[in-house]
Design an enzyme around this catalytic site. Structure first.
Site, short mmCIF file in Angstrom:
data_model
loop_
_atom_site.label_atom_id
_atom_site.label_comp_id
_atom_site.label_asym_id
_atom_site.label_seq_id
_atom_site.Cartn_x
_atom_site.Cartn_y
_atom_site.Cartn_z
N PHE A 7 0.82 -1.21 0.00
CA PHE A 7 0.00 0.00 0.00
C PHE A 7 0.86 1.26 0.00
O PHE A 7 1.77 1.40 0.83
CB PHE A 7 -0.89 0.05 1.25
CG PHE A 7 -2.08 -0.85 1.21
CD1 PHE A 7 -3.31 -0.39 0.76
CD2 PHE A 7 -1.98 -2.17 1.64
CE1 PHE A 7 -4.43 -1.22 0.73
CE2 PHE A 7 -3.10 -3.01 1.62
CZ PHE A 7 -4.33 -2.53 1.16
N ASP A 8 0.54 2.18 -0.89
CA ASP A 8 1.06 3.53 -0.82
C ASP A 8 0.32 4.25 0.32
O ASP A 8 -0.72 3.75 0.79
CB ASP A 8 0.81 4.20 -2.18
CG ASP A 8 1.07 5.68 -2.18
OD1 ASP A 8 2.15 6.09 -1.72
OD2 ASP A 8 0.20 6.44 -2.64
N MET A 9 0.80 5.38 0.79
CA MET A 9 0.15 6.04 1.93
C MET A 9 -0.66 7.29 1.56
O MET A 9 -1.88 7.31 1.71
CB MET A 9 1.20 6.40 3.00
CG MET A 9 0.55 6.95 4.27
SD MET A 9 1.71 7.12 5.64
CE MET A 9 2.66 8.53 5.11
#
Ligand code: CA
Length: 218
Positions: A7-9
């Site tokens: 996951f990117d943030m």
């Protein structure tokens, strides 16, 4: 066999991009560098100095000096810190939960080196993230769109590209994941056109994180 979801943030787990875009455009203007919020979205994921130097080249015909980089980045952080705290992205908790229920490791891959947001991960998504499965702006040399951050994420998880899926929201992040050879879901949570995410290499483009959760629930 899916073993991990990376996951990117910003723009994925937190609705923080409106703040970043506002802070960038206001800070740059103080230094005579015109940057629209839309352009900030286009450059999302790039390192701070990378972003500043694109504008410095355009307006000054040269890279910014180390001192200028520091001053501009500090000005951006100053504006950013006056803004209300970014909220968790709607659907992100559901997407994390669905990924975990599939038996997947949850890996964080962000260009951010903003300690406040990293601390807020545990507050809003307790039990999902582990320090040893995080790649942040402190770890990487080249940053997105280079594949380095996502390759480092695979390495930390001890898996191959075909055993992972990435959830991203920005063209440069999608490009980074795609170049790392990972199947990439783009959640288009910002103002950019879907076509930009597809051209960057997204395998699927969906409107938001709730849609990502549904993909994992199938
Ligand atoms: Ca992002």
């Amino acid at each position: 066999m899916l073993k991990a979801v990376l996951f990117d943030m910003d723009g994925v787990l937190f609705d923080s991009m409106p703040n970043h875009a506002y802070a960038w455009s206001h800070a740059m203007t103080q230094f005579g560098l015109e940057m629209t919020a839309y352009e900030a979205y286009l450059h999302e994921g790039r390192t701070g100095s990378g972003t500043i130097n694109i504008l410095a080249q355009r307006y000054w015909g040269r890279d910014a000096t180390e001192e200028e980089l520091e001053r501009i980045y500090a000005a951006k952080a100053e504006v950013f810190n006056t803004l209300p705290e970014p909220k968790p992205m709607p659907g992100a908790l559901e997407a994390l939960t669905a990924a975990k229920e599939l038996g997947c490791m949850i890996v964080l891959v962000t260009g951010s080196a903003q300690t406040s947001l990293l601390q807020r991960l545990e507050e809003h998504y307790p039990g999902f993230f582990r320090q040893e499965l995080m790649v942040t702006g402190f770890d990487v040399k080249r940053g997105k769109p280079d594949p380095e951050p996502y390759l480092m994420g695979l390495q930390k998880a001890g898996i191959k590209a075909e055993e992972a899926v990435v959830v991203e929201n920005a063209p440069l992040g999608v490009e980074s994941a795609h170049r790392a050879g990972i199947f990439t879901i783009a959640a288009n949570t910002g103002p950019l056109e879907d076509s930009l995410l597809k051209e960057a290499g997204a395998d699927i483009v969906v409107p938001g994180l709730m849609d990502v959760a549904r993909l994992f629930q199938k």
